[in-house]
Design a protein around this motif. Structure first.
Motif, mmCIF file in Angstrom:
data_model
loop_
_atom_site.group_PDB
_atom_site.id
_atom_site.type_symbol
_atom_site.label_atom_id
_atom_site.label_comp_id
_atom_site.label_asym_id
_atom_site.label_seq_id
_atom_site.Cartn_x
_atom_site.Cartn_y
_atom_site.Cartn_z
ATOM 1 N N ARG A 174 8.533 -0.479 -18.090
ATOM 2 C CA ARG A 174 9.206 -1.775 -18.081
ATOM 3 C C ARG A 174 8.360 -2.810 -17.361
ATOM 4 O O ARG A 174 8.122 -3.919 -17.869
ATOM 5 C CB ARG A 174 10.582 -1.671 -17.425
ATOM 6 C CG ARG A 174 11.343 -2.999 -17.392
ATOM 7 C CD ARG A 174 12.699 -2.842 -16.710
ATOM 8 N NE ARG A 174 13.436 -4.085 -16.699
ATOM 9 C CZ ARG A 174 13.308 -5.022 -15.763
ATOM 10 N NH1 ARG A 174 12.431 -4.844 -14.775
ATOM 11 N NH2 ARG A 174 14.017 -6.132 -15.819
ATOM 12 N N GLU A 175 7.923 -2.470 -16.165
ATOM 13 C CA GLU A 175 7.120 -3.409 -15.373
ATOM 14 C C GLU A 175 5.723 -3.596 -15.984
ATOM 15 O O GLU A 175 5.205 -4.710 -16.025
ATOM 16 C CB GLU A 175 6.999 -2.934 -13.922
ATOM 17 C CG GLU A 175 8.230 -3.220 -13.063
ATOM 18 C CD GLU A 175 9.429 -2.345 -13.455
ATOM 19 O OE1 GLU A 175 10.557 -2.872 -13.491
ATOM 20 O OE2 GLU A 175 9.223 -1.137 -13.716
ATOM 21 N N ARG A 176 5.146 -2.503 -16.451
ATOM 22 C CA ARG A 176 3.810 -2.637 -17.036
ATOM 23 C C ARG A 176 3.845 -3.524 -18.274
ATOM 24 O O ARG A 176 2.984 -4.401 -18.451
ATOM 25 C CB ARG A 176 3.235 -1.269 -17.393
ATOM 26 C CG ARG A 176 1.891 -1.416 -18.088
ATOM 27 C CD ARG A 176 1.106 -0.154 -18.233
ATOM 28 N NE ARG A 176 -0.187 -0.446 -18.832
ATOM 29 C CZ ARG A 176 -1.154 0.434 -18.994
ATOM 30 N NH1 ARG A 176 -0.983 1.686 -18.611
ATOM 31 N NH2 ARG A 176 -2.299 0.085 -19.547
ATOM 32 N N ALA B 30 2.490 -10.689 -10.199
ATOM 33 C CA ALA B 30 3.611 -9.853 -10.636
ATOM 34 C C ALA B 30 4.515 -9.463 -9.471
ATOM 35 O O ALA B 30 5.746 -9.506 -9.591
ATOM 36 C CB ALA B 30 3.082 -8.595 -11.322
ATOM 37 N N ARG B 31 3.919 -9.108 -8.336
ATOM 38 C CA ARG B 31 4.742 -8.655 -7.217
ATOM 39 C C ARG B 31 5.507 -9.802 -6.560
ATOM 40 O O ARG B 31 6.368 -9.573 -5.708
ATOM 41 C CB ARG B 31 3.880 -7.939 -6.182
ATOM 42 C CG ARG B 31 2.853 -8.802 -5.490
ATOM 43 C CD ARG B 31 1.883 -7.988 -4.662
ATOM 44 N NE ARG B 31 0.767 -8.795 -4.197
ATOM 45 C CZ ARG B 31 -0.340 -8.286 -3.657
ATOM 46 N NH1 ARG B 31 -0.465 -6.965 -3.525
ATOM 47 N NH2 ARG B 31 -1.312 -9.069 -3.258
ATOM 48 N N ASN B 32 5.191 -11.024 -6.978
ATOM 49 C CA ASN B 32 5.903 -12.190 -6.448
ATOM 50 C C ASN B 32 6.674 -12.949 -7.527
ATOM 51 O O ASN B 32 7.218 -14.027 -7.259
ATOM 52 C CB ASN B 32 4.905 -13.148 -5.774
ATOM 53 C CG ASN B 32 4.277 -12.553 -4.531
ATOM 54 O OD1 ASN B 32 4.957 -12.316 -3.531
ATOM 55 N ND2 ASN B 32 2.976 -12.299 -4.579
ATOM 56 N N SER B 33 6.742 -12.373 -8.726
ATOM 57 C CA SER B 33 7.383 -13.058 -9.847
ATOM 58 C C SER B 33 8.904 -12.946 -9.785
ATOM 59 O O SER B 33 9.467 -11.842 -9.762
ATOM 60 C CB SER B 33 6.887 -12.463 -11.177
ATOM 61 O OG SER B 33 7.603 -12.994 -12.263
ATOM 62 N N SER C 119 5.789 -0.712 -4.670
ATOM 63 C CA SER C 119 5.741 0.718 -4.337
ATOM 64 C C SER C 119 4.604 1.410 -5.087
ATOM 65 O O SER C 119 3.889 2.249 -4.526
ATOM 66 C CB SER C 119 7.073 1.392 -4.680
ATOM 67 O OG SER C 119 8.122 0.864 -3.882
ATOM 68 N N PHE C 120 4.453 1.053 -6.361
ATOM 69 C CA PHE C 120 3.360 1.609 -7.167
ATOM 70 C C PHE C 120 2.010 1.244 -6.553
ATOM 71 O O PHE C 120 1.125 2.107 -6.395
ATOM 72 C CB PHE C 120 3.453 1.080 -8.594
ATOM 73 C CG PHE C 120 2.190 1.252 -9.399
ATOM 74 C CD1 PHE C 120 1.817 2.504 -9.871
ATOM 75 C CD2 PHE C 120 1.378 0.164 -9.689
ATOM 76 C CE1 PHE C 120 0.649 2.667 -10.609
ATOM 77 C CE2 PHE C 120 0.220 0.318 -10.431
ATOM 78 C CZ PHE C 120 -0.145 1.567 -10.890
ATOM 79 N N PHE D 21 -3.131 9.256 -9.290
ATOM 80 C CA PHE D 21 -2.818 7.860 -9.590
ATOM 81 C C PHE D 21 -1.353 7.810 -10.015
ATOM 82 O O PHE D 21 -0.962 8.457 -10.996
ATOM 83 C CB PHE D 21 -3.720 7.348 -10.704
ATOM 84 C CG PHE D 21 -3.622 5.871 -10.962
ATOM 85 C CD1 PHE D 21 -3.896 4.955 -9.963
ATOM 86 C CD2 PHE D 21 -3.258 5.394 -12.215
ATOM 87 C CE1 PHE D 21 -3.819 3.595 -10.191
ATOM 88 C CE2 PHE D 21 -3.178 4.040 -12.468
ATOM 89 C CZ PHE D 21 -3.455 3.130 -11.455
ATOM 90 N N PRO D 22 -0.519 7.066 -9.287
ATOM 91 C CA PRO D 22 0.935 7.156 -9.503
ATOM 92 C C PRO D 22 1.380 6.634 -10.867
ATOM 93 O O PRO D 22 0.692 5.832 -11.513
ATOM 94 C CB PRO D 22 1.498 6.287 -8.372
ATOM 95 C CG PRO D 22 0.398 5.336 -8.030
ATOM 96 C CD PRO D 22 -0.870 6.102 -8.220
#
Length: 281
Positions: A234-236, A249-252, A265-266, A228-229
């Motif tokens: 920061r993002e979390r 989140a991926r579109n924020s 990527s994650f 599990f990568p």
């Protein structure tokens, strides 16, 4: 009421099947129908005409191993793939999965309290319709194991085309590894296990790979293993603070171009790992 309704539906399906066999085969058809109907009732069950479904248990036993993060990514994977499913959060102390994915997530509870004893049953009931993703809290292994054993759920699942898969989130620490070994030995190939190596908490797994007991268990119990990568803090932290799904989140725009790219990527790496197991949906 819902359970009675569902049972009635299956009884109607069974009755229709019996009528068809009698119409087509006369007396011999009646004999065949009766024989089939009786065989369906092993362990008190009638045969259930349904698609195969799976109960995905997100486990790790210890707190802070990454179960809820894994569950949220797996839920988003099912959503992105348009797989039919239910999600159930059983972590009452930190229900962030149901809080963030409130539109698709329900709640249940594993408890020794007799008044709450049956709350976990809804997990198995839901699996008659769709596969179920279950986020488990810490230190719930004894209760889950008792629930499955007391209700004979593995055998009941076979009769109803419901199987179990335990995704065991592991930190690589001694205690975490021992809890994984305890689980696979207890269930003894009766349910599938996936050993999830959480790279966000440990990136050097050489010591675990050198443990003969672990390697023997993986081989004996046909355990799948994935990485599990690592998900950067920061993002979390930004996602957790906002309480948003991975889709949002991926579109924020607030997370910036590179922040969104790291999230994508994650997720891509996690999705690729999921698909190597052959356990989905």
């Amino acid at each position: 009421m819902a359970s009675r309704s569902r049972n009635s539906k299956y009884q109607v399906q069974l009755t229709d099947s019996v009528v068809k066999q009698v119409d087509e085969g006369g007396d011999s058809g009646m004999d065949t129908a009766i024989e089939n109907s009786n065989s369906f009732k092993e362990c008190g069950l009638e045969k259930v005409e349904k698609q195969a479904t799976k109960i995905h248990l997100i486990d790790g036993e210890k707190g802070g191993v990454g179960k809820s993060l894994f569950a949220r990514v797996l839920i988003q994977y099912f959503l992105d793939k348009n797989f039919p499913f239910f999600a159930v959060d059983t972590d009452r102390s930190n229900p962030d999965v149901s809080r963030i994915y409130e539109n698709v997530c329900r709640e249940a509870l594993f408890s020794e309290d007799e008044k709450k004893f049956y709350e976990a049953d809804r997990i198995f009931e839901l699996a008659f319709e769709k596969s179920v993703i279950v986020n488990l809290p810490a230190q719930v292994y004894p209760l889950v194991t008792k629930w499955m054993g007391r209700n004979n759920l593995i055998e009941l699942g076979k009769q109803s085309r419901i199987s179990f898969c335990k995704w065991f989130i592991c930190t690589g620490g001694y205690d975490s590894v021992q809890l994984f070994l305890k689980s696979v030995k207890h269930f003894d190939n009766k349910i599938a296990h996936v050993l999830v190596r959480n790279l966000g908490l440990e990136d050097d797994w050489s010591s675990v790979e050198e443990m003969e007991e672990v390697q023997n268990a993986i081989k004996k119990y046909e355990v799948k293993m994935i990485d599990f990568p690592k998900f950067y803090s920061r993002e979390r932290n930004a996602i957790d603070a906002r309480g948003i799904t991975f889709d949002l989140a991926r579109n924020s725009q607030e997370l910036g171009v590179l922040g969104r790219q790291r999230i994508k990527s994650f997720m891509l790496s996690a999705y690729e790992a999921f698909e190597t197991t052959g356990m989905l949906p």
